[in-house]
Design a protein around this motif. Structure first.
Motif, short mmCIF file in Angstrom:
data_model
loop_
_atom_site.label_atom_id
_atom_site.label_comp_id
_atom_site.label_asym_id
_atom_site.label_seq_id
_atom_site.Cartn_x
_atom_site.Cartn_y
_atom_site.Cartn_z
N VAL A 61 0.83 -1.20 0.00
CA VAL A 61 0.00 0.00 0.00
C VAL A 61 0.87 1.25 0.00
CG1 VAL A 61 -1.62 1.34 1.38
CG2 VAL A 61 -1.99 -1.11 1.07
N ILE A 62 1.92 1.25 0.80
CA ILE A 62 2.82 2.41 0.86
C ILE A 62 3.49 2.63 -0.49
CG2 ILE A 62 4.95 3.29 1.89
CD1 ILE A 62 4.12 1.91 4.49
N ALA A 63 3.90 1.52 -1.14
CA ALA A 63 4.54 1.64 -2.46
C ALA A 63 3.57 2.22 -3.48
CB ALA A 63 5.06 0.28 -2.91
N VAL A 64 2.31 1.73 -3.46
CA VAL A 64 1.30 2.24 -4.39
C VAL A 64 1.03 3.72 -4.13
CG1 VAL A 64 -1.12 2.09 -5.07
CG2 VAL A 64 0.23 0.01 -4.81
N GLN A 65 0.93 4.09 -2.86
CA GLN A 65 0.70 5.49 -2.52
C GLN A 65 1.84 6.36 -3.00
OE1 GLN A 65 0.01 5.35 1.73
NE2 GLN A 65 -2.21 5.36 1.46
N GLY A 66 3.07 5.86 -2.85
CA GLY A 66 4.23 6.61 -3.32
C GLY A 66 4.21 6.81 -4.82
N GLU A 67 3.84 5.75 -5.55
CA GLU A 67 3.77 5.85 -7.00
C GLU A 67 2.68 6.81 -7.43
OE1 GLU A 67 3.18 2.95 -10.93
OE2 GLU A 67 3.31 2.09 -8.91
N LEU A 68 1.52 6.74 -6.77
CA LEU A 68 0.42 7.65 -7.10
C LEU A 68 0.81 9.10 -6.81
CD1 LEU A 68 -2.68 5.66 -5.80
CD2 LEU A 68 -2.00 6.04 -8.17
N ALA A 69 1.50 9.32 -5.69
CA ALA A 69 1.93 10.67 -5.35
C ALA A 69 2.92 11.20 -6.39
CB ALA A 69 2.57 10.68 -3.96
N LEU A 70 3.83 10.32 -6.85
CA LEU A 70 4.78 10.73 -7.88
C LEU A 70 4.06 11.09 -9.18
CD1 LEU A 70 7.70 11.07 -8.82
CD2 LEU A 70 7.74 8.62 -9.38
N ARG A 71 3.10 10.25 -9.58
CA ARG A 71 2.35 10.54 -10.80
C ARG A 71 1.56 11.84 -10.66
NH1 ARG A 71 -0.21 4.70 -12.74
NH2 ARG A 71 1.79 3.66 -13.14
N LEU A 72 0.99 12.07 -9.48
CA LEU A 72 0.24 13.31 -9.25
C LEU A 72 1.16 14.52 -9.36
CD1 LEU A 72 -2.36 14.74 -8.46
CD2 LEU A 72 -1.76 14.37 -6.06
N ASP A 73 2.35 14.41 -8.77
CA ASP A 73 3.31 15.52 -8.86
C ASP A 73 3.71 15.78 -10.32
OD1 ASP A 73 3.25 15.78 -6.14
OD2 ASP A 73 5.09 14.64 -5.78
N GLU A 74 3.92 14.70 -11.09
CA GLU A 74 4.29 14.86 -12.50
C GLU A 74 3.16 15.50 -13.29
OE1 GLU A 74 5.23 10.91 -13.67
OE2 GLU A 74 7.29 10.97 -12.90
N GLU A 75 1.91 15.10 -12.99
CA GLU A 75 0.76 15.68 -13.71
C GLU A 75 0.60 17.15 -13.35
OE1 GLU A 75 -2.60 15.93 -16.17
OE2 GLU A 75 -0.93 14.50 -16.04
#
Length: 219
Positions: free
Chosen positions: A37-51
Motif C-alpha cells: 500500500v505504501i509503495a502504491v501510494q508513493g507511485e500515485l503521489a509521484l504521478r500526481l506531482d508529475e501531472e
C-alpha cells in the motif's frame, strides 16, 4: 499432579504453538500488504506531482504565447485555443488559392517576431497545419488535385513566409490535413469558412540521435 492435569497440559501446548504460528503468518501478511500500500501510494503521489508539473508547464506556455501574441490577439485576427494559434483561411488566402493576400502577409509579419522570440527561449518547434472545408477544389488552373494538396500548399506558403520573416528554418515545419478535423459542420458557408484555416502549434523538438552524417553514406 493428577493424570487429568498432565493430559490437559499436553493438549494445550500444541494449540498455543499453532496459534502463535498463525499470528506470525498473519502479521507477516499484514506487513507485506502495508508495504504494498505504501509503495502504491508513493507511485500515485509521484504521478500526481508529475501531472501537476505538466499542467503548470502547459499553463506557463499558454501564458507566454498570450504575452508574445498580445497585439495580434487583441486585433481579433488570430485565436489561441489550447496553445494552438488559429488563423481564418479567408484572412490569408482567397478561395481555392495558396497565394497570400496582403492582409495575410501583414498578419504573418506581425506573428514572426513574437514566435521567433518565443522559440528562442524554449526547445520547441512550430507545426504549421493547413485545413480546408469538405467541398471539392474548384480551381480553373487545375493546380490542386484535391483538398489535401491545397491544404499542403497553404501550409507551405505560411511556413516559408514565417521563415522569410525571421523564424528559424529548423524550428518550423508544414503539415496538411485537408478536410479532416473540422471545427464546425460543413453544412453552411459560415461553418465551411471556419474549417478553412491554418493553425500554428508549438510542440517539443524531436530528440536527435547524436549522429553527424556528412553525406548519404555516413562518411
Amino acid at each position: 499432579m493428577s493424570l487429568e492435569s498432565e493430559g490437559q497440559a499436553e493438549l494445550g501446548t500444541p494449540v498455543w504453538a499453532a496459534f502463535g504460528d498463525l499470528m506470525a503468518v498473519l502479521l507477516g501478511a499484514f506487513v507485506l500488504v502495508l508495504v504494498g500500500v505504501i509503495a502504491v501510494q508513493g507511485e500515485l503521489a509521484l504521478r500526481l506531482d508529475e501531472e501537476v508539473a505538466r499542467r503548470e508547464a502547459e499553463a506557463q506556455q499558454r501564458l507566454a504565447l498570450e504575452q508574445a501574441l498580445a497585439g495580434p490577439l487583441a486585433s481579433g485576427r488570430v485565436t489561441l485555443v489550447d496553445g494552438r494559434i488559429g488563423i481564418r483561411g479567408n484572412v490569408l488566402f482567397a478561395l481555392n488559392s495558396d497565394r497570400l493576400q496582403p492582409e495575410g502577409e501583414e498578419l504573418l509579419r506581425s506573428l514572426a517576431a513574437p514566435l521567433a522570440g518565443y522559440l528562442s527561449a524554449r526547445d520547441q518547434i512550430l507545426m504549421v497545419s493547413g485545413f480546408t472545408d469538405d467541398r471539392p477544389v474548384r480551381d480553373g488552373n487545375r493546380r490542386f488535385a484535391d483538398n489535401w494538396e491545397l491544404s499542403a500548399q497553404r501550409a507551405l506558403t505560411v511556413t516559408r513566409t514565417l521563415i522569410a520573416e525571421g523564424v528559424p528554418a529548423d524550428s518550423v515545419f508544414a503539415a496538411a490535413f485537408g478536410a479532416q478535423q473540422p471545427v464546425s459542420p460543413n453544412e453552411s458557408e459560415a461553418g465551411r469558412a471556419k474549417n478553412r484555416r491554418v493553425e500554428i502549434a508549438p510542440m517539443p523538438r524531436p530528440a536527435r540521435d547524436g549522429t553527424d552524417r556528412k553525406d548519404g553514406d555516413g562518411r
